[in-house]
Motif scaffolding. Structure first.
Motif, PDB file in Angstrom:
ATOM      1  N   ALA A   3      39.018  31.837  39.582  1.00  0.00           N
ATOM      2  CA  ALA A   3      39.804  33.045  39.283  1.00  0.00           C
ATOM      3  C   ALA A   3      40.999  32.709  38.392  1.00  0.00           C
ATOM      4  O   ALA A   3      41.324  33.472  37.470  1.00  0.00           O
ATOM      5  N   MET A   4      41.640  31.578  38.654  1.00  0.00           N
ATOM      6  CA  MET A   4      42.789  31.163  37.826  1.00  0.00           C
ATOM      7  C   MET A   4      42.358  30.951  36.373  1.00  0.00           C
ATOM      8  O   MET A   4      43.130  31.224  35.452  1.00  0.00           O
ATOM      9  N   ARG A   5      41.145  30.467  36.175  1.00  0.00           N
ATOM     10  CA  ARG A   5      40.650  30.212  34.824  1.00  0.00           C
ATOM     11  C   ARG A   5      40.117  31.469  34.144  1.00  0.00           C
ATOM     12  O   ARG A   5      40.203  31.599  32.927  1.00  0.00           O
ATOM     13  N   GLN A   6      39.569  32.397  34.915  1.00  0.00           N
ATOM     14  CA  GLN A   6      38.874  33.528  34.313  1.00  0.00           C
ATOM     15  C   GLN A   6      39.684  34.815  34.224  1.00  0.00           C
ATOM     16  O   GLN A   6      39.412  35.654  33.373  1.00  0.00           O
ATOM     17  N   SER A   7      40.658  34.965  35.095  1.00  0.00           N
ATOM     18  CA  SER A   7      41.439  36.197  35.094  1.00  0.00           C
ATOM     19  C   SER A   7      42.413  36.209  33.910  1.00  0.00           C
ATOM     20  O   SER A   7      43.084  35.222  33.626  1.00  0.00           O
ATOM     21  N   GLU A   8      42.462  37.344  33.263  1.00  0.00           N
ATOM     22  CA  GLU A   8      43.367  37.479  32.114  1.00  0.00           C
ATOM     23  C   GLU A   8      44.842  37.434  32.531  1.00  0.00           C
ATOM     24  O   GLU A   8      45.685  36.951  31.786  1.00  0.00           O
ATOM     25  N   TRP A   9      45.144  37.937  33.728  1.00  0.00           N
ATOM     26  CA  TRP A   9      46.538  38.074  34.151  1.00  0.00           C
ATOM     27  C   TRP A   9      46.969  37.125  35.256  1.00  0.00           C
ATOM     28  O   TRP A   9      48.164  36.940  35.466  1.00  0.00           O
ATOM     29  N   LEU A  10      46.049  36.524  35.978  1.00  0.00           N
ATOM     30  CA  LEU A  10      46.430  35.703  37.128  1.00  0.00           C
ATOM     31  C   LEU A  10      47.219  34.463  36.715  1.00  0.00           C
ATOM     32  O   LEU A  10      48.296  34.206  37.249  1.00  0.00           O
ATOM     33  N   TYR A  11      46.707  33.699  35.770  1.00  0.00           N
ATOM     34  CA  TYR A  11      47.408  32.475  35.357  1.00  0.00           C
ATOM     35  C   TYR A  11      48.817  32.777  34.833  1.00  0.00           C
ATOM     36  O   TYR A  11      49.788  32.163  35.294  1.00  0.00           O
ATOM     37  N   PRO A  12      48.978  33.719  33.889  1.00  0.00           N
ATOM     38  CA  PRO A  12      50.341  33.983  33.403  1.00  0.00           C
ATOM     39  C   PRO A  12      51.277  34.504  34.501  1.00  0.00           C
ATOM     40  O   PRO A  12      52.468  34.183  34.508  1.00  0.00           O
ATOM     41  N   THR A  13      50.736  35.292  35.424  1.00  0.00           N
ATOM     42  CA  THR A  13      51.568  35.787  36.530  1.00  0.00           C
ATOM     43  C   THR A  13      52.030  34.635  37.407  1.00  0.00           C
ATOM     44  O   THR A  13      53.213  34.556  37.770  1.00  0.00           O
ATOM     45  N   LEU A  17      45.203  24.218  40.268  1.00  0.00           N
ATOM     46  CA  LEU A  17      43.818  24.638  40.455  1.00  0.00           C
ATOM     47  C   LEU A  17      43.128  24.996  39.137  1.00  0.00           C
ATOM     48  O   LEU A  17      41.919  24.802  38.993  1.00  0.00           O
ATOM     49  N   SER A  18      43.894  25.507  38.197  1.00  0.00           N
ATOM     50  CA  SER A  18      43.297  25.973  36.941  1.00  0.00           C
ATOM     51  C   SER A  18      42.577  24.860  36.189  1.00  0.00           C
ATOM     52  O   SER A  18      41.627  25.126  35.465  1.00  0.00           O
ATOM     53  N   ASP A  19      43.020  23.633  36.366  1.00  0.00           N
ATOM     54  CA  ASP A  19      42.369  22.489  35.700  1.00  0.00           C
ATOM     55  C   ASP A  19      42.635  21.230  36.521  1.00  0.00           C
ATOM     56  O   ASP A  19      43.143  20.230  36.010  1.00  0.00           O
ATOM     57  N   ALA A  20      42.296  21.303  37.792  1.00  0.00           N
ATOM     58  CA  ALA A  20      42.642  20.235  38.742  1.00  0.00           C
ATOM     59  C   ALA A  20      42.097  18.877  38.329  1.00  0.00           C
ATOM     60  O   ALA A  20      42.781  17.864  38.500  1.00  0.00           O
ATOM     61  N   LEU A  39      39.141  30.287  44.009  1.00  0.00           N
ATOM     62  CA  LEU A  39      40.488  30.581  43.520  1.00  0.00           C
ATOM     63  C   LEU A  39      40.743  29.882  42.183  1.00  0.00           C
ATOM     64  O   LEU A  39      41.361  30.460  41.279  1.00  0.00           O
ATOM     65  N   ALA A  40      40.261  28.653  42.039  1.00  0.00           N
ATOM     66  CA  ALA A  40      40.404  27.938  40.768  1.00  0.00           C
ATOM     67  C   ALA A  40      39.649  28.667  39.660  1.00  0.00           C
ATOM     68  O   ALA A  40      40.152  28.805  38.537  1.00  0.00           O
TER      69      ALA A  40
END
Length: 164
Positions: free
Chosen positions: A20-30, A89-92, A17-18
């Protein structure tokens, strides 16, 4: 304790999941938008209730305000907590040890203690000051503390993006 914390953060950082948070174009901003909506609901409801305790809109009973705003605050807290965890998670490994992030968590804990004190102690005599009466000093102090702490939480949350 610190070693266990950093090990846990490292584990979190490596989860799918972390990644995905870093690699997905839309997940983090959403998730960030959901986090903002969550704390808007939480802090907005808390601020309205705090302003009522400070004497604004005394014609509205405190109990009625609480009945309407408390569910909104809880829903906002749930959304903000869940989305905040996903943002972590994106940068724990780096956010999780940031003094700014840790201060934010500590202040959220203090806000919770303040709310607990209000609901278990200050509000005991609520019937006497429910409507058209100035709330007691203790209620006003709870409200001022709440407004200050939530303002600081928001400020620290923004600072994480720059210094976290």
């Amino acid at each position: 304790m610190r070693e266990a914390w950093t090990a846990w953060l490292g584990w979190l950082h490596a989860t799918p999941l972390a990644l995905a948070m870093r690699q997905s174009e839309w997940l983090y901003p959403t998730v960030e938008i959901l986090h903002i909506l969550g704390f808007c609901a939480l802090v907005g409801a808390a601020a309205l209730f705090d302003l009522r305790l400070l004497g604004v809109s005394r014609q509205i009973p405190v109990q009625q305000m609480a009945a309407h705003l408390l569910p909104v605050a809880w829903a906002g807290f749930a959304l903000a907590a869940l989305s905040g965890f996903l943002l972590l998670l994106s940068d724990a490994k780096s956010i999780g040890v940031s003094p700014i992030f840790l201060s934010k968590l500590a202040l959220i804990g203090l806000a919770g203690v303040n709310a607990l004190i209000f609901h278990t102690r200050t509000a005991r005599g609520l019937q006497a000051w429910n409507q058209h009466v100035h709330p007691p000093l203790a209620a006003k102090l709870n409200a001022l503390f709440s407004l200050g702490v939530w303002t600081a939480v928001i400020a620290l949350g923004r600072l994480i993006a720059y210094y976290g």
